[in-house]
Design a protein around this motif. Structure first.
Motif, PDB file in Angstrom:
ATOM      1  N   GLY A   1       0.775  -1.228   0.000  1.00  0.00           N
ATOM      2  CA  GLY A   1       0.000   0.000   0.000  1.00  0.00           C
ATOM      3  C   GLY A   1       0.808   1.281   0.000  1.00  0.00           C
ATOM      4  O   GLY A   1       0.303   2.337  -0.382  1.00  0.00           O
ATOM      5  N   LEU A   2       2.079   1.202   0.395  1.00  0.00           N
ATOM      6  CA  LEU A   2       2.935   2.386   0.470  1.00  0.00           C
ATOM      7  C   LEU A   2       4.033   2.335  -0.585  1.00  0.00           C
ATOM      8  O   LEU A   2       4.366   1.253  -1.085  1.00  0.00           O
ATOM      9  N   PRO A   3       4.633   3.478  -0.934  1.00  0.00           N
ATOM     10  CA  PRO A   3       5.758   3.490  -1.883  1.00  0.00           C
ATOM     11  C   PRO A   3       6.915   2.615  -1.387  1.00  0.00           C
ATOM     12  O   PRO A   3       7.046   2.350  -0.195  1.00  0.00           O
ATOM     13  N   LYS A   4       7.778   2.176  -2.304  1.00  0.00           N
ATOM     14  CA  LYS A   4       8.850   1.240  -1.972  1.00  0.00           C
ATOM     15  C   LYS A   4       9.806   1.759  -0.900  1.00  0.00           C
ATOM     16  O   LYS A   4      10.452   0.970  -0.208  1.00  0.00           O
ATOM     17  N   LYS A   5       9.915   3.075  -0.767  1.00  0.00           N
ATOM     18  CA  LYS A   5      10.844   3.614   0.229  1.00  0.00           C
ATOM     19  C   LYS A   5      10.432   3.262   1.657  1.00  0.00           C
ATOM     20  O   LYS A   5      11.227   3.371   2.586  1.00  0.00           O
ATOM     21  N   TRP A   6       9.166   2.825   1.830  1.00  0.00           N
ATOM     22  CA  TRP A   6       8.676   2.468   3.166  1.00  0.00           C
ATOM     23  C   TRP A   6       8.736   0.969   3.430  1.00  0.00           C
ATOM     24  O   TRP A   6       8.389   0.525   4.520  1.00  0.00           O
ATOM     25  N   VAL A   7       9.202   0.172   2.468  1.00  0.00           N
ATOM     26  CA  VAL A   7       9.131  -1.284   2.626  1.00  0.00           C
ATOM     27  C   VAL A   7       9.960  -1.790   3.810  1.00  0.00           C
ATOM     28  O   VAL A   7       9.668  -2.851   4.382  1.00  0.00           O
ATOM     29  N   PHE A   8      10.979  -1.027   4.203  1.00  0.00           N
ATOM     30  CA  PHE A   8      11.798  -1.447   5.349  1.00  0.00           C
ATOM     31  C   PHE A   8      10.952  -1.559   6.612  1.00  0.00           C
ATOM     32  O   PHE A   8      11.263  -2.347   7.516  1.00  0.00           O
ATOM     33  N   LEU A   9       9.862  -0.786   6.690  1.00  0.00           N
ATOM     34  CA  LEU A   9       8.978  -0.855   7.858  1.00  0.00           C
ATOM     35  C   LEU A   9       8.278  -2.211   7.925  1.00  0.00           C
ATOM     36  O   LEU A   9       8.011  -2.721   9.014  1.00  0.00           O
ATOM     37  N   ALA A  10       7.978  -2.791   6.763  1.00  0.00           N
ATOM     38  CA  ALA A  10       7.325  -4.102   6.730  1.00  0.00           C
ATOM     39  C   ALA A  10       8.248  -5.161   7.321  1.00  0.00           C
ATOM     40  O   ALA A  10       7.822  -6.003   8.130  1.00  0.00           O
TER      41      ALA A  10
ATOM     42  N   PRO B   1       6.278   0.846  13.360  1.00  0.00           N
ATOM     43  CA  PRO B   1       6.032   0.786  11.903  1.00  0.00           C
ATOM     44  C   PRO B   1       4.550   0.685  11.559  1.00  0.00           C
ATOM     45  O   PRO B   1       4.107   1.218  10.531  1.00  0.00           O
ATOM     46  N   ASN B   2       3.765   0.033  12.423  1.00  0.00           N
ATOM     47  CA  ASN B   2       2.336  -0.118  12.146  1.00  0.00           C
ATOM     48  C   ASN B   2       1.615   1.224  12.195  1.00  0.00           C
ATOM     49  O   ASN B   2       0.805   1.537  11.315  1.00  0.00           O
ATOM     50  N   LEU B   3       1.885   2.036  13.209  1.00  0.00           N
ATOM     51  CA  LEU B   3       1.206   3.331  13.350  1.00  0.00           C
ATOM     52  C   LEU B   3       1.568   4.280  12.211  1.00  0.00           C
ATOM     53  O   LEU B   3       0.722   5.048  11.733  1.00  0.00           O
ATOM     54  N   ILE B   4       2.827   4.214  11.763  1.00  0.00           N
ATOM     55  CA  ILE B   4       3.243   5.048  10.626  1.00  0.00           C
ATOM     56  C   ILE B   4       2.429   4.671   9.389  1.00  0.00           C
ATOM     57  O   ILE B   4       1.906   5.538   8.674  1.00  0.00           O
ATOM     58  N   ALA B   5       2.295   3.376   9.144  1.00  0.00           N
ATOM     59  CA  ALA B   5       1.548   2.906   7.978  1.00  0.00           C
ATOM     60  C   ALA B   5       0.073   3.255   8.069  1.00  0.00           C
ATOM     61  O   ALA B   5      -0.532   3.715   7.086  1.00  0.00           O
ATOM     62  N   VAL B   6      -0.525   3.044   9.235  1.00  0.00           N
ATOM     63  CA  VAL B   6      -1.944   3.355   9.437  1.00  0.00           C
ATOM     64  C   VAL B   6      -2.207   4.838   9.180  1.00  0.00           C
ATOM     65  O   VAL B   6      -3.186   5.223   8.531  1.00  0.00           O
ATOM     66  N   PHE B   7      -1.324   5.682   9.687  1.00  0.00           N
ATOM     67  CA  PHE B   7      -1.460   7.133   9.496  1.00  0.00           C
ATOM     68  C   PHE B   7      -1.380   7.493   8.010  1.00  0.00           C
ATOM     69  O   PHE B   7      -2.203   8.263   7.501  1.00  0.00           O
ATOM     70  N   LEU B   8      -0.419   6.909   7.298  1.00  0.00           N
ATOM     71  CA  LEU B   8      -0.213   7.248   5.885  1.00  0.00           C
ATOM     72  C   LEU B   8      -1.307   6.681   4.985  1.00  0.00           C
ATOM     73  O   LEU B   8      -1.551   7.205   3.889  1.00  0.00           O
ATOM     74  N   LEU B   9      -1.971   5.619   5.431  1.00  0.00           N
ATOM     75  CA  LEU B   9      -3.002   4.976   4.595  1.00  0.00           C
ATOM     76  C   LEU B   9      -4.432   5.326   5.026  1.00  0.00           C
ATOM     77  O   LEU B   9      -5.386   4.684   4.582  1.00  0.00           O
ATOM     78  N   THR B  10      -4.571   6.323   5.856  1.00  0.00           N
ATOM     79  CA  THR B  10      -5.902   6.702   6.361  1.00  0.00           C
ATOM     80  C   THR B  10      -6.882   7.005   5.230  1.00  0.00           C
ATOM     81  O   THR B  10      -8.051   6.610   5.289  1.00  0.00           O
ATOM     82  N   ASN B  11      -6.418   7.710   4.190  1.00  0.00           N
ATOM     83  CA  ASN B  11      -7.315   8.089   3.090  1.00  0.00           C
ATOM     84  C   ASN B  11      -7.903   6.864   2.386  1.00  0.00           C
ATOM     85  O   ASN B  11      -9.034   6.901   1.895  1.00  0.00           O
TER      86      ASN B  11
END
Length: 465
Positions: A144-153, A438-448
């Motif tokens: 769901g997020l750009p590749k630059k965030w994959v390290f969070l996964a 990492p979960n809260l960062i993703a949830v915040f970015l994917l709210t829309n």
């Protein structure tokens, strides 16, 4: 060496479960509630009708998947654990009765957080090579997020694997052995302090049972949890309600102490607890630790649900937090406060305080029933976390490592039953909290994404005319 590790972990743990983390978890809950227009409150009746109202509705489920209810009970199996018994007792003893109020607040906000997590998990999930539906934070981050965030996964999955052996297994088995020994001690079968032989036997039995369930695959996990979770929840609720009804005259006073103590704990605890910040921190942290809203674990189970409607499964996330914290945690608090048991305010307390509440009301004979309840809670947590660990290690490596992981995870029960787990518990607790970042960062970015899905659901096919 061990002392150094303990000090380092203590410092990290104090931050992870301290004020900054509580602000982040509560802040995301407030943010999501505002963006989603407090749907967990406004649409609560509809959510309960859509979840609880359809529990017994029969339906065919695809291979490699769970029914929506089985997915919810598997998540509940992991969240409804010893924290509901020991965690609430600890919050009250350190934060006073007012901590229960802040637990409620964290649950109301957590409902929206869990709804968001579950919706994202179902929306961004995929099928693995075994034909099973897999999802969770690592998948909605990578898909769901750009590749630059994959390290969070990968960060989330790594913390998940490091957490499961302690939080999900060893510490839970340790609780089972303690509960069984207390019950047997009450009947004079074992001496004070328990029996190592009995502990080893318990460890072997749990290892076999956990292995049989987990190695049976996702279908067997769902079949076990859909039967075990309702049984253990109903069993505990009946026991707890009995305490409340037998002490019904104290209920108004207890609720008064909860509300008043939330803002003025000194007046309720006799001056032992002097700051409402302590009361708030303990209530919020125990509430989050219990229902896991924001930690990202529950969505892993929900992602296995055989449903084409992410929002509809998200409603089960709301139900999960409600059942865990508003119902079961509140009943635990009422058992302690209504029974009139002596509460060591200012000192740490655990499951023994809750058990004392039952014993004071029913007598020592109830220790056997409380042991059954605690064993059920702990065993269900082991099963749920086994699935979480399998999904995390699968994401890091491949489907080939799942069965070897299940075997090692099952054997961990013997370690939990026979060894002192003080440091392991603390380290696992730290890794558990680290999963939230990492979960809260993703949830915040994917709210829309969630807002769009929620609006489409209510505007179109979702709400039955």
């Amino acid at each position: 060496m061990i002392e150094t590790i303990s000090k380092i972990n203590s410092g990290i743990n104090g931050f992870i479960w301290g004020v900054p983390a509580m602000i982040a978890l509560m802040g995301v809950g407030i943010y999501l509630s505002i963006r989603l227009k407090f749907m967990q409150i406004i649409n609560f009746a509809y959510i309960m009708k859509t979840t609880v109202g359809r529990i017994f509705k029969k339906r065919n489920v695809a291979d490699g998947a769970l029914s929506p209810f089985q997915a919810a009970t598997t998540a509940l199996a992991a969240t409804v654990g010893t924290g509901n018994i020991a965690g609430v007792a600890g919050a009250i003893s350190i934060g006073g009765p007012g901590s229960v109020f802040w637990m409620w607040i964290s649950a109301i906000l957590g409902m929206c957080t869990k709804f968001t997590e579950v919706t994202l998990a179902v929306y961004f999930r995929k099928k693995n090579k075994n034909g099973e539906l897999v999802g969770g934070p690592m998948y909605y981050i990578s898909n769901g997020l750009p590749k630059k965030w994959v390290f969070l996964a990968y960060t989330f999955a790594t913390f998940g694997v490091l957490t499961v052996f302690g939080t999900g297994n060893a510490t839970q088995v340790n609780t089972i052995t303690a509960a069984v020994n207390v019950a047997l001690e009450g009947y004079g079968i074992v001496k004070s302090g328990g029996s190592q032989t009995i502990n080893l036997i318990i460890g072997i039995i749990v290892t076999i049972l956990v292995g049989l369930v987990l190695l049976g695959g996702i279908k067997r996990i769902g079949t076990v949890t859909e039967k075990l979770v309702p049984f253990m929840a109903l069993f505990y609720v009946v026991l707890a309600l009995g305490v409340v009804f037998l002490n019904i005259n104290r209920v108004p006073e207890v609720f008064g102490s909860i509300i008043y103590g939330a803002f003025n704990p000194r007046a309720v605890t006799g001056g032992v607890i002097g700051s409402f910040f302590i009361s708030m921190k303990k209530g919020v942290s125990r509430g989050i630790f219990s229902n896991e809203a924001g930690l990202g674990t529950g969505p892993i189970a929900h992602a296995s649900a055989d449903t084409g409607k992410p929002v509809k499964q998200g409603f089960f996330g709301v139900f999960e937090v409600f059942a865990d914290t508003i119902v079961i945690c509140t009943l635990t608090a009422l058992v302690i406060l209504c029974s009139g048991v002596n509460i060591p305010f200012g000192l740490p307390a655990g499951a023994e305080l809750t058990i004392s509440g039952f014993i004071k009301t029913y007598g020592h004979g109830v220790s056997l029933f409380t042991a059954v309840a605690m064993c059920s809670f702990a065993f269900s947590t082991i099963i749920g976390w086994g699935l979480y660990g399998a999904r995390c290690i699968e994401f890091l490596f491949s489907e080939k490592v799942i069965k070897p992981f299940m075997v090692v995870y099952s054997l961990m029960a013997i370690v939990g039953a026979t060894m002192d787990l003080g440091l392991l518990w603390d380290i696992s607790d730290t890794f558990n909290g680290l999963m939230a970042i990492p979960n809260l960062i993703a949830v915040f970015l994917l709210t829309n994404v969630v807002i769009k899905l929620k609006n489409e659901y209510f505007e179109g096919e979702g709400k039955e005319k």
